[in-house]
Scaffold this motif. Structure first.
Motif, PDB file in Angstrom:
ATOM      1  N   PHE A 316       0.820  -1.213   0.000  1.00 19.84           N
ATOM      2  CA  PHE A 316       0.000   0.000   0.000  1.00 19.84           C
ATOM      3  C   PHE A 316       0.856   1.265   0.000  1.00 19.84           C
ATOM      4  O   PHE A 316       0.432   2.302  -0.497  1.00 19.84           O
ATOM      5  CB  PHE A 316      -0.916   0.020   1.237  1.00 19.84           C
ATOM      6  N   THR A 343      -5.240  -1.209  -3.090  1.00 21.53           N
ATOM      7  CA  THR A 343      -6.205  -0.627  -2.157  1.00 21.53           C
ATOM      8  C   THR A 343      -7.626  -0.922  -2.592  1.00 21.53           C
ATOM      9  O   THR A 343      -8.477  -1.302  -1.777  1.00 21.53           O
ATOM     10  CB  THR A 343      -5.995   0.888  -2.044  1.00 21.53           C
ATOM     11  N   CYS A 344      -7.889  -0.767  -3.858  1.00 22.33           N
ATOM     12  CA  CYS A 344      -9.239  -0.991  -4.385  1.00 22.33           C
ATOM     13  C   CYS A 344      -9.675  -2.439  -4.143  1.00 22.33           C
ATOM     14  O   CYS A 344     -10.780  -2.706  -3.662  1.00 22.33           O
ATOM     15  CB  CYS A 344      -9.264  -0.647  -5.862  1.00 22.33           C
ATOM     16  N   ALA A 346      -8.516  -4.492  -1.949  1.00 19.92           N
ATOM     17  CA  ALA A 346      -8.609  -4.811  -0.528  1.00 19.92           C
ATOM     18  C   ALA A 346     -10.023  -4.583  -0.007  1.00 19.92           C
ATOM     19  O   ALA A 346     -10.396  -5.103   1.042  1.00 19.92           O
ATOM     20  CB  ALA A 346      -7.622  -3.960   0.269  1.00 19.92           C
ATOM     21  N   LEU A 347     -10.815  -3.822  -0.747  1.00 18.79           N
ATOM     22  CA  LEU A 347     -12.200  -3.543  -0.345  1.00 18.79           C
ATOM     23  C   LEU A 347     -13.186  -4.502  -0.995  1.00 18.79           C
ATOM     24  O   LEU A 347     -14.390  -4.255  -0.979  1.00 18.79           O
ATOM     25  CB  LEU A 347     -12.545  -2.095  -0.712  1.00 18.79           C
ATOM     26  N   PHE A 359     -16.217   1.593  -2.724  1.00 21.94           N
ATOM     27  CA  PHE A 359     -14.806   1.948  -2.633  1.00 21.94           C
ATOM     28  C   PHE A 359     -14.451   3.282  -3.256  1.00 21.94           C
ATOM     29  O   PHE A 359     -13.357   3.783  -3.014  1.00 21.94           O
ATOM     30  CB  PHE A 359     -13.916   0.844  -3.213  1.00 21.94           C
ATOM     31  N   PRO A 366      -9.611   4.844  -4.324  1.00 23.83           N
ATOM     32  CA  PRO A 366      -8.910   4.717  -3.047  1.00 23.83           C
ATOM     33  C   PRO A 366      -7.420   4.460  -3.237  1.00 23.83           C
ATOM     34  O   PRO A 366      -7.017   3.680  -4.083  1.00 23.83           O
ATOM     35  CB  PRO A 366      -9.591   3.506  -2.409  1.00 23.83           C
ATOM     36  N   PRO A 370      -6.871   0.940   3.062  1.00 28.00           N
ATOM     37  CA  PRO A 370      -8.148   0.560   2.443  1.00 28.00           C
ATOM     38  C   PRO A 370      -9.348   0.967   3.293  1.00 28.00           C
ATOM     39  O   PRO A 370      -9.790   0.243   4.176  1.00 28.00           O
ATOM     40  CB  PRO A 370      -8.030  -0.967   2.332  1.00 28.00           C
ATOM     41  N   GLN A 394     -13.344  -9.883   4.587  1.00 23.10           N
ATOM     42  CA  GLN A 394     -12.467  -9.520   3.479  1.00 23.10           C
ATOM     43  C   GLN A 394     -12.259 -10.729   2.577  1.00 23.10           C
ATOM     44  O   GLN A 394     -11.863 -11.793   3.045  1.00 23.10           O
ATOM     45  CB  GLN A 394     -11.127  -9.012   4.009  1.00 23.10           C
ATOM     46  N   PHE A 397      -8.951  -9.835  -1.735  1.00 20.47           N
ATOM     47  CA  PHE A 397      -8.552  -9.024  -2.888  1.00 20.47           C
ATOM     48  C   PHE A 397      -9.040  -9.550  -4.239  1.00 20.47           C
ATOM     49  O   PHE A 397      -8.756  -8.943  -5.250  1.00 20.47           O
ATOM     50  CB  PHE A 397      -7.031  -8.901  -2.967  1.00 20.47           C
TER      51      PHE A 397
END
Length: 408
Positions: A316, A343-344, A346-347, A359, A366, A370, A394, A397
């Motif tokens: 990140f 990051t994207c 990870a959401l 996101f 993002p 995250p 989560q 990814f």
């Protein structure tokens, strides 16, 4: 730099490997190792990610044995034939080889759909917009922002597909993540994270209609399109692998994408490259943005010499605590400068009602930590509610899981 070194050492200790020698990846390219083998190498991914990205690029773009869905070791790299990743299972719900059927049913054995890569209907159900742009348009509609108007000239001239390799697909199938009910069951079981195996890979590809004269410069396919049978050239390719705990993210583009284009009956809109390309393997001097291909790995003389590595993400933040960014000018068009694949993705999360984290936020895409956004309030959401209770599971990814449909 001391902090970064300690971080790398702790990661290596977790996965049980030793630090790499200098030029380990370059030496691998000079060796007699089969270049068509689908790789998994945590050490290369961590210490030489740009070189490793090219190793992935060659292996996944090797001509395929379409029946077995593996590389054909007797084929020549650069031959005009379906490549390995094109035989993988498709995330698009209506594709003939989908991993996520519209009715939420079991998508079947890995080899149930062996010849789709060469079928005229391979783009059935393909998106004209990649999933991230669909999400952006949804955000703009809900936030009252300006939404790109439908363009009848360029509509149907571009398609997008997401594909899962065998390890990713079989994990999705075994864990029943191919439907929303299966994903909600993971949430209800209290799982905070669903982790894929080390060999898991996924690609996102963008295609556009090209002319007969363009074919020598592109990897191309012929398939049913808006105007009947059309020639599609590969214009963008994301490669995502589970070589690292937070995955590795590499993106490649055709050199033609750098040219700004308003869009017409042949070309979809192109805004050029708004983030600097970084390739420490092809470019020998800082800031490593020569936008060349690496020499000595046999790209020259093939259509693949027209593709460039735009960059790789493995964390990140960089060693100076700056948020890393990575974008492809095709799927991330209009938000390249606020794009972070890691990051994207990870959401890619879900709660007990099947709700996804939103996101896109007030600053665009993002980057960095995250943090998701509530669709209705526009406030930061994150992974837990105000009382610290688990709010989202989560999904490690793998954004293709957003394609899951409810059972019928």
């Amino acid at each position: 730099m001391k902090t970064t070194a300690l971080l790398f050492a702790s990661v290596l200790a977790c996965v049980g490997i030793q630090p790499a020698a200098a030029q380990d990846c370059a030496a691998w390219f000079r060796s007699d190792a089969p270049k068509w083998e689908e790789p998994q190498d945590t050490r290369m991914a961590l210490f030489e990610p740009d070189c490793y990205a090219w190793r992935l690029f060659i292996a996944l773009n090797w001509p395929a044995d379409t029946a077995a869905k593996v590389a054909d070791p007797n084929a020549t790299f650069g031959a005009n034939a379906p490549v390995v990743w094109e035989t993988w299972r498709n995330a698009n719900n209506q594709a003939p080889d989908t991993a996520f059927p519209m009715d939420g049913s079991d998508p079947g054995e890995w080899l149930d759909t062996s010849a789709v890569a060469q079928a005229p209907n391979r783009f059935n159900g393909a998106d004209t917009q990649p999933l991230q742009r669909e999400a952006l348009i949804d955000f703009l509609k809900k936030s009252g922002g300006s939404v790109e108007l439908f363009d009848p000239l360029s509509s149907g001239r571009a398609v997008n597909e997401t594909r899962l390799n065998k390890e990713t697909y079989e994990f999705v199938r075994h864990e029943e993540l191919y439907n929303i009910e299966g994903q909600i069951a993971k949430f209800n079981a209290g799982l905070e994270k669903i982790s894929f195996p080390a060999m898991a890979k996924e690609v996102k590809a963008q295609w556009r209609v090209i002319s007969e004269a363009d074919k020598p410069r592109y990897h191309w396919v012929q398939a049913q399109g808006a105007q009947g049978m059309q020639i599609y050239g590969l214009t963008a390719l994301h490669i995502t692998t589970k070589d690292l705990p937070n995955w590795l993210w590499a993106t490649f583009e055709h050199v033609d994408n750098k040219t700004v284009h308003d869009g017409d009956a042949t070309h979809p809109p192109s805004e050029g490259w708004l983030l600097r390309s970084v390739d420490r393997f092809a470019c020998t001097q800082a800031p490593y943005d020569c936008e060349a291909i690496p020499t000595g790995i046999k790209l020259e003389g093939t259509h693949w010499e027209n593709y460039r590595l735009r960059g790789v993400q493995i964390d990140f933040f960089d060693s100076m605590a700056g948020a890393t960014r990575l974008a492809n000018s095709q799927p991330e068009r209009t938000f390249q400068t606020t794009s972070s694949c890691i990051t994207c993705h990870a959401l890619a999360s879900i709660n007990g009602a099947g709700k996804r984290i939103f996101f896109f936020g007030p600053q665009g895409g993002p980057v960095g930590l995250p943090v998701g956004w509530d669709e209705e309030t526009g406030l930061p959401l994150g992974f837990r509610d105000g009382d610290g209770n688990l709010q989202f599971t989560q999904l490690d990814f793998v954004w293709s899981l957003f394609r899951a449909r409810s059972k019928r």
